[in-house]
Structure formats: structure tokens, C-alpha cells
Write an enzyme that holds these catalytic residues in place. Structure first.
Site, PDB file in Angstrom:
ATOM      1  N   GLU A 302      62.906  15.318 -11.363  1.00 35.19           N
ATOM      2  CA  GLU A 302      62.207  15.247 -12.718  1.00 35.19           C
ATOM      3  C   GLU A 302      60.465  13.671 -12.311  1.00 35.19           C
ATOM      4  O   GLU A 302      60.718  13.499 -11.056  1.00 35.19           O
ATOM      5  CB  GLU A 302      63.262  13.657 -13.385  1.00 35.19           C
ATOM      6  N   ILE A 303      60.049  13.988 -12.965  1.00 35.43           N
ATOM      7  CA  ILE A 303      59.000  13.381 -11.883  1.00 35.43           C
ATOM      8  C   ILE A 303      58.238  12.424 -14.376  1.00 35.43           C
ATOM      9  O   ILE A 303      58.274  13.426 -15.077  1.00 35.43           O
ATOM     10  CB  ILE A 303      57.138  14.048 -11.615  1.00 35.43           C
TER      11      ILE A 303
END
Ligand SMILES: Nc1nc2c(ncn2[C@@H]2O[C@H](COP(=O)(O)OP(=O)(O)O)[C@@H](O)[C@H]2O)c(=O)[nH]1
Ligand SMILES: *[C@@H]1O[C@H](CO)[C@@H](O)[C@H](O)[C@H]1NC(C)=O
Ligand SMILES: *[C@@H]1O[C@H](CO)[C@@H](O)[C@H](O)[C@H]1NC(C)=O
Ligand SMILES: [Mg+2]
Length: 415
Positions: A302-303
Site C-alpha cells: 500500500e502507498i
């Protein structure tokens, strides 16, 4: 005289060829030895793994130039795209890597860090926050600090964020675990796995160390990166107003979330103000929101925006789910929780698919579609392994929900 003339001619020819050779040598381009220009970094790579001193970043990140002077180089035609040597010029975002891990994960996370550094962070030197429900030992701190080019910070998770809330009926929770063990549901009998899922759903982004940042990039042990990352994904998030991103999506095991959608519908009814006008319900439901189709973004990568996770809308959603008890009475994962939140509470334009970040977490691979992209990014993944367009992936649904056209060559990767 004649011999003298011949000597002159020989001298002139010799001089001419010397100059010619010199010209060719100095004009030969050697690929791979581009020295990047325009780096004004003043930051140092000094790190400390003394956790008592590392309560917050002690110095401003190396700011190496204004954004306007260094626009994001997204394709090989953009200036600076192939400058992969030395510190990347341009600004740094207020961002960190974050890893939840046990001491025993040290060698698996070491492998992940090495890949992130080689493919990206050695040129950006972003910080890395490590979180654990137990104190990190010296080996963990030494090894990870030696591998990370930015500063490293180590946080211990408070008990309230890694335990049963008082409203949970312990007998009921135990019976669920026994039943799931019998039905062989993956992690179905595990207490720590449930604490982990609840922590990643509701607490990682508000740990004191995480309060120092606006964006995070989650990294798990034993993941792989298969392509060079030529631009700063944190900057893409900030400049394009993205709040959440993914590389792989798939269907959740229904047995782990029987009532998650009922609980979500209750929340939607109680908080219509939190639902985005231009949401991605089409990714989550095939019948306009009546039932959940189990599609979710795979949250081991995830960013995202920490400010969004810390917003009232997200916290209201988490607290509503937590009260309903499904983290313990079922086995709700943080992936469907984050995904449903993003799908319902963000506008479409705020969720990003990173086709150019090639990634593996057992057992799925995201290898960019399109040979040109893979060659430009010097990828080492097998395109046949790309999961994006296979039957169990939800990425097609994401593209359809957003009216996006799929990358060229996707049809050849369906099975
Ligand atoms: N500190 C700590 N970290 C954990 C624990 N269980 C899982 N993790 C971390 O949580 C993340 C997800 O766990 P993982 O075992 O990879 O689950 P999976 O990816 O769903 O199979 C990883 O970063 C693990 O290192 C735990 O009991 N304590
Ligand atoms: C980074 O973000 C955090 C959280 O929003 C904020 O408190 C901090 O001041 C920011 N730091 C910088 C250097 O902008
Ligand atoms: C989301 O989209 C709606 C409708 O297009 C718009 O009114 C709203 O301002 C958007 N919100 C954000 C945060 O962009
Ligand atoms: Mg994992």
C-alpha cells in the site's frame, strides 16, 4: 625533400587519425554510467538505531530542489528518467516506509528492504518505521538500520492496540476460532493474526512515530520488487491528489467476512455524509451495493495517505466495525476493511493503480503489462506470472468501474 614531404604527410595523417580516435572515444555513450546532475542534497545518511533517541526525525529530509524545476519523469521521453545513479534531484515528500514485524522476521524483512533500496530508495533515502507488539531486539535493529538508506525508527505498540476490546465476549470468540480451525480456514484459529488485522485496520497510522508523516508505503517480509522505480511514487500521490493505491487485487475468502458487508451497510446508513459522491462502489458490489462481491486491494502493498486514515470518516468507519466485533467473531482482514473504506469514502480519482511497480507477495505477482514498459524499467519478472487479468483478480473490475482502458497486451495474459 621528397622524403621530407612524405614524413610531413605521415605526421599529418597520424595527427588526423589521433584526433579522429579521440573524437570517437569521447563521444561514445556508455549506457549505465550516466552521472546524474543537479543534485544539491545536503542531508546525511547517518542513522541511529537507538530507539530512545529516535522518537522523531531529527533533521529535515534532504530537499534537493523545487518541484517545478524537477517535474516527475514518468516515461523514457521525460528529462531525467534514466538518471538512476546518485541521489535523485527534486523535492522529498513527508513520507515513510512502514513495516509491522516480529524479531523472527528479521531475515525476511532484510530481503524486502534490500529490494526496495536497490530499485528505489537508495536514490531517495526515505525513512523507515518498524512497529512490533514486543520490543525489537538488537539484531533486528542493527540489520535493518544497516540496510535502510534513510533514518530508521522502532516503535512498540501499546497493549490497547493489540488486545481484545472489553466488549468482546471471549467464549464466543474462542468458539469461532475452534470452528474455523476445524474448517481449515487460513489463520482461522489464530489470535495474533486477528490482533494484526485489527491493528493494521485501525491503529498503525496513529502510532506516535507515524504522526510525523503524511504518506506511508507498507512493506512486508519476503516481498519482491521486479522493476526499477524511476520516479517518486510518494510525489505522484501528493501531486495527483491520490489517497490510496494498489498493485494487486483479488477476491476475499467469504468465510472470513460473513457479516462485514452488513456491518458496512449499517455504517453507510448512520453516516451518509461520509460516502463520496464519485465513489467506486462498482468495484465492491455487482448489484449496486446490496451485496459485497469480495473484491479488495491486497494491502500487504500500500502507498497511501496517513491524513486520510486519520480522518473522521475513516475513524468512524473503523470504530463502527470494531464495535460490531467481526475482527474476533469472524476474521476480518485489514485488506477488505481498507478497500471498502477507500471504495466508498474516496472519489474515484483518489485511488491509484501502480502498473509500473512490479511486485510479488506469496503467491501472487504483479508484472507490468506491456513489453516496452518491462524493458524500459529493466524488469526481471516473467510476464506469464502477471495476475492482473486472470480470473481470480479484481483488477479488470477496477478498470471497468473507472472506465479505464486496459494496457495493450492484457488479452494474452488471461490464463
Ligand atoms: N509484531 C508482529 N507482527 C506480526 C505478527 N503477525 C503478523 N505480523 C506482521 O504482519 C504482517 C502480515 O503478516 P503475514 O504473516 O505476512 O500475513 P499474510 O501476509 O496475510 O500471510 C507482516 O508484516 C508480519 O510481519 C505478530 O504477531 N507480531
Ligand atoms: C509531516 O506531516 C506531519 C503529520 O501531518 C506533520 O505533523 C509534520 O509537521 C510534517 N512535517 C513536515 C516537515 O512538513
Ligand atoms: C468528489 O467528487 C464529487 C463529485 O464529482 C465532488 O463534488 C467532490 O468535491 C469530490 N471530492 C473530493 C475530495 O475531491
Ligand atoms: Mg505477508
Amino acid at each position: 625533400m621528397a622524403s621530407g614531404n612524405a614524413r610531413y604527410v605521415r605526421y599529418v595523417l597520424f595527427a588526423f587519425f589521433t584526433v579522429l580516435i579521440f573524437y570517437f572515444v569521447t563521444n561514445t555513450k556508455y549506457e549505465g554510467v550516466d552521472i546524474s546532475k543537479g543534485t544539491f542534497a545536503t542531508g546525511s545518511n547517518q542513522q541511529s538505531h537507538d530507539a530512545s533517541k529516535d522518537t522523531k526525525p531529527s533533521t529535515q529530509k534532504a530537499l534537493t530542489g523545487d518541484a517545478k524545476d524537477f517535474p516527475l519523469a514518468m516515461t523514457p521521453n521525460d528529462a531525467g528518467f534514466n538518471d538512476l545513479v546518485g541521489l535523485a534531484p527534486g523535492p522529498r515528500m513527508n513520507a515513510t516506509f512502514v513495516t509491522l514485524a516480529r524479531n523472527s522476521d528479521v531475515w525476511e524483512i532484510a530481503r524486502s528492504i534490500r529490494q526496495i533500496e536497490d530499485r528505489f530508495n537508495r536514490r531517495y533515502n526515505y525513512d523507515w518505521v518498524f512497529l512490533n507488539d514486543n520490543p525489537f531486539d538488537d539484531t533486528f535493529k542493527k540489520v535493518t538500520t544497516s540496510l535502510v538508506s534513510g533514518k530508521t525508527f522502532y516503535g512498540e505498540i501499546p497493549k490497547e492496540h493489540w488486545s481484545f476490546p472489553e466488549w468482546i465476549d471471549q467464549d464466543k470468540a474462542k468458539k469461532v476460532r475452534e470452528d474455523m480451525a476445524e474448517r481449515k480456514i487460513i489463520y482461522g484459529d489464530s489470535i495474533p493474526y486477528r490482533h494484526m488485522c485489527r491493528f493494521e485496520s485501525g491503529f498503525f497510522f496513529r502510532q506516535p512515530l507515524m504522526m510525523n508523516y503524511e504518506y506511508y508505503w507498507r512493506v512486508e517480509p519476503s516481498v519482491e520488487l521486479y522493476c526499477d522505480i524511476h520516479y517518486d511514487p510518494f510525489r505522484l500521490m501528493a501531486e495527483q491528489g491520490k489517497k490510496y493505491s494498489f498493485v494487486l487485487s483479488l477476491y476475499e475468502y467469504p468465510a472470513t467476512i460473513p457479516t462485514l458487508w452488513e456491518s458496512t451497510k449499517k455504517f453507510m446508513k448512520n453516516h451518509p455524509e461520509h460516502i463520496a459522491a464519485d465513489n467506486t462502489m462498482k468495484f465492491l458490489s455487482d448489484d449496486g451495493g446490496d451485496t459485497y462481491n469480495n473484491c479488495h486491494f491486497w494491502s500487504n502493498f500500500e502507498i497511501g495517505s496517513l491524513d486520510w486514515l486519520r480522518s473522521k470518516q475513516y475513524i468512524d468507519y473503523f470504530e463502527s466495525l470494531d464495535k460490531d466485533g467481526g475482527f474476533f467473531y469472524e476474521r476480518w482482514g485489514d485488506a477488505p476493511v481498507h478497500s471498502i473504506a477507500a471504495g466508498l469514502m474516496l472519489n474515484k480519482s483518489e485511488i491509484h493503480f501502480f502498473n509500473d511497480i512490479a511486485y510479488w507477495h506469496v503467491p501472487f505477482t504483479h508484472c507490468p503489462t506491456g513489453e516496452k514498459t518491462r524493458l524500459d524499467l529493466r524488469c526481471h519478472c516473467d510476464p506469464k506470472e502477471n495476475f492482473d487479468w486472470k480470473g481470480y483478480s479484481c483488477t479488470s473490475k477496477f478498470f471497468e468501474a473507472n472506465g479505464m482502458s486496459k494496457p495493450e497486451g492484457w488479452e494474452n495474459q488471461k490464463d
